[in-house]
Write an enzyme that holds these catalytic residues in place. Structure first.
Site, PDB file in Angstrom:
ATOM      1  CG  ASP A  12       1.057   3.025  -8.433  1.00 62.31           C
ATOM      2  OD1 ASP A  12       1.501   3.343  -9.551  1.00 62.31           O
ATOM      3  OD2 ASP A  12      -0.158   2.989  -8.167  1.00 62.31           O
ATOM      4  CG  HIS A  29       8.978   6.023 -14.967  1.00 68.37           C
ATOM      5  ND1 HIS A  29       8.094   5.445 -14.092  1.00 68.37           N
ATOM      6  CD2 HIS A  29       8.290   6.212 -16.125  1.00 68.37           C
ATOM      7  CE1 HIS A  29       6.911   5.288 -14.699  1.00 68.37           C
ATOM      8  NE2 HIS A  29       7.010   5.750 -15.929  1.00 68.37           N
ATOM      9  CG  LEU A 123      18.859  -6.440   0.262  1.00 67.42           C
ATOM     10  CD1 LEU A 123      17.763  -6.837   1.242  1.00 67.42           C
ATOM     11  CD2 LEU A 123      18.818  -4.929   0.013  1.00 67.42           C
ATOM     12  CD  GLU A 199       0.254  -8.699   9.249  1.00 64.69           C
ATOM     13  OE1 GLU A 199      -0.579  -7.782   9.262  1.00 64.69           O
ATOM     14  OE2 GLU A 199       0.002  -9.852   9.653  1.00 64.69           O
TER      15      GLU A 199
HETATM   16  C1  IPE Z   1       1.657  -1.625 -10.542  1.00 65.66           C
HETATM   17  O1  IPE Z   1       1.371  -0.299 -10.771  1.00 65.66           O
HETATM   18  C2  IPE Z   1       2.868  -2.030 -11.334  1.00 65.66           C
HETATM   19  C3  IPE Z   1       4.143  -1.469 -10.886  1.00 65.66           C
HETATM   20  C4  IPE Z   1       4.310  -0.735  -9.825  1.00 65.66           C
HETATM   21  C5  IPE Z   1       5.281  -1.818 -11.697  1.00 65.66           C
HETATM   22  P1  IPE Z   1       0.356   0.144 -11.908  1.00 65.66           P
HETATM   23  O2  IPE Z   1       0.276   1.622 -11.851  1.00 65.66           O
HETATM   24  O3  IPE Z   1       0.723  -0.454 -13.194  1.00 65.66           O
HETATM   25  O4  IPE Z   1      -1.007  -0.533 -11.410  1.00 65.66           O
HETATM   26  P2  IPE Z   1      -2.502  -0.029 -11.552  1.00 65.66           P
HETATM   27  O5  IPE Z   1      -2.686   0.368 -12.987  1.00 65.66           O
HETATM   28  O6  IPE Z   1      -2.641   1.133 -10.628  1.00 65.66           O
HETATM   29  O7  IPE Z   1      -3.327  -1.188 -11.117  1.00 65.66           O
HETATM   30  C1  IPE Z   2       4.776   3.094 -11.111  1.00 63.18           C
HETATM   31  O1  IPE Z   2       4.383   4.408 -11.359  1.00 63.18           O
HETATM   32  C2  IPE Z   2       5.904   2.671 -12.025  1.00 63.18           C
HETATM   33  C3  IPE Z   2       5.510   1.727 -13.065  1.00 63.18           C
HETATM   34  C4  IPE Z   2       4.315   1.193 -13.197  1.00 63.18           C
HETATM   35  C5  IPE Z   2       6.541   1.350 -14.016  1.00 63.18           C
HETATM   36  P1  IPE Z   2       3.224   4.767 -12.373  1.00 63.18           P
HETATM   37  O2  IPE Z   2       3.834   5.083 -13.689  1.00 63.18           O
HETATM   38  O3  IPE Z   2       2.176   3.715 -12.388  1.00 63.18           O
HETATM   39  O4  IPE Z   2       2.659   6.091 -11.699  1.00 63.18           O
HETATM   40  P2  IPE Z   2       1.158   6.589 -11.639  1.00 63.18           P
HETATM   41  O5  IPE Z   2       0.344   5.482 -11.067  1.00 63.18           O
HETATM   42  O6  IPE Z   2       0.758   6.932 -13.037  1.00 63.18           O
HETATM   43  O7  IPE Z   2       1.212   7.792 -10.746  1.00 63.18           O
HETATM   44 MG    MG Z   3       0.448   3.472 -11.329  1.00 59.53          MG
END
Ligand code: IPE
Ligand code: IPE
Ligand code: MG
Length: 232
Positions: A12, A29, A123, A199
């Site tokens: 995230d 991304h 892996l 964990e």
């Molecule tokens: C979880 O992150 C999904 C991925 C990392 C692919 P999100 O950004 O979508 O989750 P929320 O919205 O913080 O719960």
């Molecule tokens: C995680 O990063 C990647 C995906 C969910 C595809 P985010 O796009 O959720 O990044 P934030 O949470 O907005 O920073």
């Molecule tokens: Mg996110």
């Protein structure tokens, strides 16, 4: 040092990274993709056998068309460009999720990558794509219900192992360590069944910045835990 056999990561923070750097979300991304390569190399170096990456959730389909198509495009690019490297490093690719939701081209590339890497053993990298844990468990419940309806199975014969064998992750070991980047203390519909005894390590580092130091910190934290499984 105790090393986890299987690490699952909620990658995230790509959006926040982009905001911090004043660039569009797609750039975040893209840099997240580089962090994936780094994590794969670190797992290989440490002798970790399984790495499951939350790349796109069922709920992520609800993002803007622009962002979804940027992510799907990136996935296609990643699968095309990184295959030789996966082969060279001995990475076997797997995918879990509602894969039928993905664009045809990506489904085809995924299939090709999984087939091409099927004999690799260094892996296992599992991509969670269009993945939602509740959807996964619901599909398993449906499959078992169908067997009961057809008279192949009695309800009282259903065990946790059997349910586990009807998940996308059938045959894979459960994660020992779950890492979430960007500080959010939540699971976001990820591997709810499989992380029963994992964990958990949450770091404030944004996914595109996740590097060797963050990885080492997560491993050290894991090594210091006493896993009790309810027994003491
Ligand atoms: C979880 O992150 C999904 C991925 C990392 C692919 P999100 O950004 O979508 O989750 P929320 O919205 O913080 O719960
Ligand atoms: C995680 O990063 C990647 C995906 C969910 C595809 P985010 O796009 O959720 O990044 P934030 O949470 O907005 O920073
Ligand atoms: Mg996110």
């Amino acid at each position: 040092m105790k090393i986890p056999q299987h690490i699952a990561i909620i990658m995230d923070g790509n959006g926040r990274w982009a905001e911090q750097h004043n660039v569009i979300r797609a750039k975040g991304h893209e840099n997240g993709g580089l962090a994936v390569q780094r994590a794969i190399d670190l797992c290989i170096e440490k002798g970790i056998k399984w790495l499951t990456l939350y790349a796109f959730s069922t709920e992520n389909w609800g993002r803007s068309k622009l962002e979804v198509s940027a992510l799907m495009h990136m996935l296609g690019k990643y699968l095309t460009e990184r295959l030789p490297e996966m082969q060279q490093k001995g990475v076997r690719l797997h995918a879990i999720g509602e894969l039928y939701m993905l664009p045809e081209r990506n489904r085809k590339l995924l299939r090709e990558c999984m087939d091409a890497t099927a004999d690799n053993q260094v892996l296992h990298v599992v991509l969670a794509l269009s993945y939602g844990s509740r959807q996964e468990i619901t599909a398993a419940a449906r499959a078992l219900a169908t067997k009961v309806k057809e008279g192949q199975l009695q309800p009282e014969d259903i065990t946790p192992e059997m349910l586990g064998n009807h998940l996308y992750t059938a045959g894979m070991p459960d994660p020992d360590l779950l890492i979430r980047t960007s500080g959010e203390m939540r699971i976001s519909n990820y591997l709810l069944w499989q992380i029963s005894y994992a964990e958990i390590h949450v770091t404030d580092t944004l996914w595109p910045d996740f590097d060797r130091a963050d990885f080492d910190e997560a491993l050290e934290s894991f090594a210091s835990r006493e896993r009790r499984y309810g027994k003491r």
